[in-house]
Design a protein around this motif. Structure first.
Motif, PDB file in Angstrom:
ATOM      1  N   MET A  37      -5.967   1.555  16.081  1.00 45.94           N
ATOM      2  CA  MET A  37      -6.509   1.594  14.723  1.00 45.94           C
ATOM      3  C   MET A  37      -5.393   1.430  13.713  1.00 45.94           C
ATOM      4  N   ARG A  38      -5.630   0.598  12.689  1.00 46.42           N
ATOM      5  CA  ARG A  38      -4.686   0.419  11.596  1.00 46.42           C
ATOM      6  C   ARG A  38      -5.302   0.966  10.313  1.00 46.42           C
ATOM      7  N   ILE A  39      -4.507   1.647   9.510  1.00 42.52           N
ATOM      8  CA  ILE A  39      -5.016   2.214   8.266  1.00 42.52           C
ATOM      9  C   ILE A  39      -3.906   2.239   7.224  1.00 42.52           C
ATOM     10  N   ASP A  40      -4.294   2.017   5.979  1.00 46.51           N
ATOM     11  CA  ASP A  40      -3.349   2.025   4.864  1.00 46.51           C
ATOM     12  C   ASP A  40      -3.263   3.427   4.260  1.00 46.51           C
ATOM     13  N   LEU A  41      -2.084   3.790   3.809  1.00 47.06           N
ATOM     14  CA  LEU A  41      -1.897   4.991   2.992  1.00 47.06           C
ATOM     15  C   LEU A  41      -1.470   4.523   1.612  1.00 47.06           C
ATOM     16  N   ASN A  42      -2.227   4.880   0.577  1.00 45.35           N
ATOM     17  CA  ASN A  42      -1.847   4.456  -0.762  1.00 45.35           C
ATOM     18  C   ASN A  42      -1.741   5.650  -1.702  1.00 45.35           C
ATOM     19  N   ALA A  43      -0.990   5.469  -2.771  1.00 48.82           N
ATOM     20  CA  ALA A  43      -0.792   6.551  -3.746  1.00 48.82           C
ATOM     21  C   ALA A  43      -0.758   5.971  -5.143  1.00 48.82           C
ATOM     22  N   ASP A  44      -1.208   6.756  -6.126  1.00 54.31           N
ATOM     23  CA  ASP A  44      -1.141   6.387  -7.533  1.00 54.31           C
ATOM     24  C   ASP A  44       0.229   6.795  -8.060  1.00 54.31           C
ATOM     25  N   LEU A  45       0.993   5.817  -8.520  1.00 52.95           N
ATOM     26  CA  LEU A  45       2.387   6.056  -8.898  1.00 52.95           C
ATOM     27  C   LEU A  45       2.674   5.537 -10.308  1.00 52.95           C
ATOM     28  N   GLY A  46       3.882   5.805 -10.793  1.00 51.76           N
ATOM     29  CA  GLY A  46       4.283   5.352 -12.122  1.00 51.76           C
ATOM     30  C   GLY A  46       3.492   6.012 -13.235  1.00 51.76           C
ATOM     31  N   GLU A  47       3.086   7.264 -13.026  1.00 46.44           N
ATOM     32  CA  GLU A  47       2.179   7.912 -13.976  1.00 46.44           C
ATOM     33  C   GLU A  47       2.882   8.847 -14.975  1.00 46.44           C
ATOM     34  N   GLY A  48       4.147   8.606 -15.203  1.00 45.36           N
ATOM     35  CA  GLY A  48       4.837   9.328 -16.267  1.00 45.36           C
ATOM     36  C   GLY A  48       4.659   8.601 -17.591  1.00 45.36           C
ATOM     37  N   PHE A  49       5.368   9.038 -18.606  1.00 47.25           N
ATOM     38  CA  PHE A  49       5.356   8.340 -19.903  1.00 47.25           C
ATOM     39  C   PHE A  49       6.614   8.742 -20.660  1.00 47.25           C
ATOM     40  N   GLY A  50       7.436   7.749 -21.028  1.00 47.37           N
ATOM     41  CA  GLY A  50       8.692   8.040 -21.708  1.00 47.37           C
ATOM     42  C   GLY A  50       9.535   8.990 -20.863  1.00 47.37           C
ATOM     43  N   PRO A  51      10.001  10.110 -21.443  1.00 50.88           N
ATOM     44  CA  PRO A  51      10.839  11.043 -20.683  1.00 50.88           C
ATOM     45  C   PRO A  51      10.045  11.982 -19.778  1.00 50.88           C
ATOM     46  N   TRP A  52       8.709  11.929 -19.850  1.00 47.32           N
ATOM     47  CA  TRP A  52       7.892  12.837 -19.046  1.00 47.32           C
ATOM     48  C   TRP A  52       7.584  12.213 -17.684  1.00 47.32           C
ATOM     49  N   THR A  53       7.834  12.943 -16.641  1.00 44.13           N
ATOM     50  CA  THR A  53       7.609  12.441 -15.291  1.00 44.13           C
ATOM     51  C   THR A  53       6.350  13.064 -14.697  1.00 44.13           C
ATOM     52  N   MET A  54       5.782  12.362 -13.727  1.00 43.22           N
ATOM     53  CA  MET A  54       4.588  12.840 -13.035  1.00 43.22           C
ATOM     54  C   MET A  54       4.740  12.488 -11.561  1.00 43.22           C
ATOM     55  N   GLY A  55       4.815  13.493 -10.702  1.00 40.61           N
ATOM     56  CA  GLY A  55       4.920  13.243  -9.270  1.00 40.61           C
ATOM     57  C   GLY A  55       6.326  12.855  -8.833  1.00 40.61           C
ATOM     58  N   GLU A  56       6.481  12.682  -7.540  1.00 39.52           N
ATOM     59  CA  GLU A  56       7.757  12.312  -6.931  1.00 39.52           C
ATOM     60  C   GLU A  56       7.614  10.936  -6.290  1.00 39.52           C
ATOM     61  N   ASP A  57       7.659   9.921  -7.141  1.00 37.66           N
ATOM     62  CA  ASP A  57       7.345   8.568  -6.699  1.00 37.66           C
ATOM     63  C   ASP A  57       8.248   8.062  -5.584  1.00 37.66           C
ATOM     64  N   GLN A  58       9.548   8.225  -5.740  1.00 36.68           N
ATOM     65  CA  GLN A  58      10.472   7.674  -4.741  1.00 36.68           C
ATOM     66  C   GLN A  58      10.254   8.303  -3.370  1.00 36.68           C
ATOM     67  N   ALA A  59       9.999   9.600  -3.332  1.00 39.71           N
ATOM     68  CA  ALA A  59       9.747  10.264  -2.054  1.00 39.71           C
ATOM     69  C   ALA A  59       8.432   9.786  -1.448  1.00 39.71           C
ATOM     70  N   LEU A  60       7.405   9.634  -2.291  1.00 42.84           N
ATOM     71  CA  LEU A  60       6.112   9.171  -1.775  1.00 42.84           C
ATOM     72  C   LEU A  60       6.190   7.751  -1.249  1.00 42.84           C
ATOM     73  N   MET A  61       7.051   6.926  -1.845  1.00 39.59           N
ATOM     74  CA  MET A  61       7.165   5.541  -1.396  1.00 39.59           C
ATOM     75  C   MET A  61       7.752   5.427   0.004  1.00 39.59           C
ATOM     76  N   GLN A  62       8.368   6.482   0.476  1.00 37.28           N
ATOM     77  CA  GLN A  62       8.872   6.479   1.846  1.00 37.28           C
ATOM     78  C   GLN A  62       7.779   6.868   2.836  1.00 37.28           C
ATOM     79  N   VAL A  63       6.613   7.253   2.322  1.00 36.07           N
ATOM     80  CA  VAL A  63       5.511   7.713   3.164  1.00 36.07           C
ATOM     81  C   VAL A  63       4.348   6.727   3.164  1.00 36.07           C
ATOM     82  N   VAL A  64       4.016   6.193   1.980  1.00 37.76           N
ATOM     83  CA  VAL A  64       2.832   5.342   1.851  1.00 37.76           C
ATOM     84  C   VAL A  64       3.146   3.895   2.197  1.00 37.76           C
ATOM     85  N   SER A  65       2.070   3.093   2.312  1.00 37.09           N
ATOM     86  CA  SER A  65       2.239   1.667   2.584  1.00 37.09           C
ATOM     87  C   SER A  65       1.775   0.802   1.417  1.00 37.09           C
ATOM     88  N   SER A  66       1.123   1.403   0.420  1.00 36.76           N
ATOM     89  CA  SER A  66       0.676   0.673  -0.765  1.00 36.76           C
ATOM     90  C   SER A  66       0.776   1.567  -1.989  1.00 36.76           C
TER      91      SER A  66
END
Length: 256
Positions: free
Chosen positions: A1-30
């Protein structure tokens, strides 16, 4: 079985950050990248696109209502023709960043309150999915279960990658339960893992009122804006691979 893992990223704004995008990108495939309406800005979009390229994962546009203050989770009364231009505007913004970075977009998804409305409203789905097809008929629509989106995509020649939201409750129509309803957001990691196991084993989800409904999903969404998201994402990937599944980007699952 093949399956994609995706995450919503880039959800900060200006100096405000949201989530740990770089770490999640090592886990997800999209990656589904905010395009400046519900979150994100040009600098964040550019950086996220380049990070996705470096991680060799698929890149998608995550489009929403023009609602920075409400993070796109508030319903808005916008005429459909105008809303279609908002969708195209956001697709174009990310496509421009992607072109400069040399990492083309593969898919798109609807965010938050807009996503919930499109999934349940056939008329809105027809208008907005047509706009996506006119922008780029090669794009895949990544969506939670939705007969409205699937019907519109079929009419306009687009592919749909149904994604399973393991941390969100479903109703008997396999639509997401609105966030304001108690139990709509599932925060217990053990329960999230159990729901993924159920999906992998028999392709179903148990609804908020205890019914089992079929979910024909080829992707699993991991939210990055919840506490402990990276740890949960790593645990889920390990669990999924332990079940014999191969993590595969959306574009490789739905080749045209």
């Amino acid at each position: 079985m093949r399956i994609d893992l995706n995450a919503d990223l880039g959800e900060g704004f200006g100096p405000w950050t949201m989530g740990e995008d770089q770490a999640l990108m090592q886990v997800v495939s999209s990656a589904n990248v905010a395009c400046g309406f519900h979150a994100g800005d040009p600098l964040i979009m550019d950086a996220t696109v380049r990070q996705a390229k470096a991680a060799a994962i698929d890149l998608g546009a995550h489009v929403g209502y023009p609602d920075l203050q409400g993070f796109g989770r508030r319903a808005m009364n916008i005429e459909l023709r105008e809303l279609a231009t908002y969708v195209v505007y956001q697709l174009g913004a990310l496509a421009g960043m992607a072109a400069v970075a040399g990492h083309p977009m593969t898919h798109m998804s609807f965010h938050g309150a807009l996503g919930n409305r499109v999934a349940a409203d056939a008329q809105m789905a027809e208008v907005l999915v047509r706009a996506v097809a006119q922008f780029d008929p090669r794009l895949i629509i990544s969506s939670s279960s939705s007969q409205a989106i699937e019907a519109a995509a079929g009419k306009h020649g687009l592919r749909v990658a149904t994604t399973f939201l393991a941390d969100r409750a479903y109703d008997e129509h396999c639509l997401l339960v609105p966030r304001g309803i108690p139990g709509a957001v599932i925060k217990d990691p053990a329960q999230v893992r159990q729901r993924v196991a159920q999906l992998l084993q028999d392709g179903t989800v148990t609804t908020l009122d205890g019914k089992r409904v079929k979910v024909d999903a080829c992707s699993i969404l991991l939210h990055g804006d919840t506490p402990g998201a990276v740890t949960l994402a790593r645990d889920l990937r390990q669990f999924i691979e332990g079940q014999g599944a191969v993590i595969t980007p959306i574009s490789q699952l739905l080749r045209s």
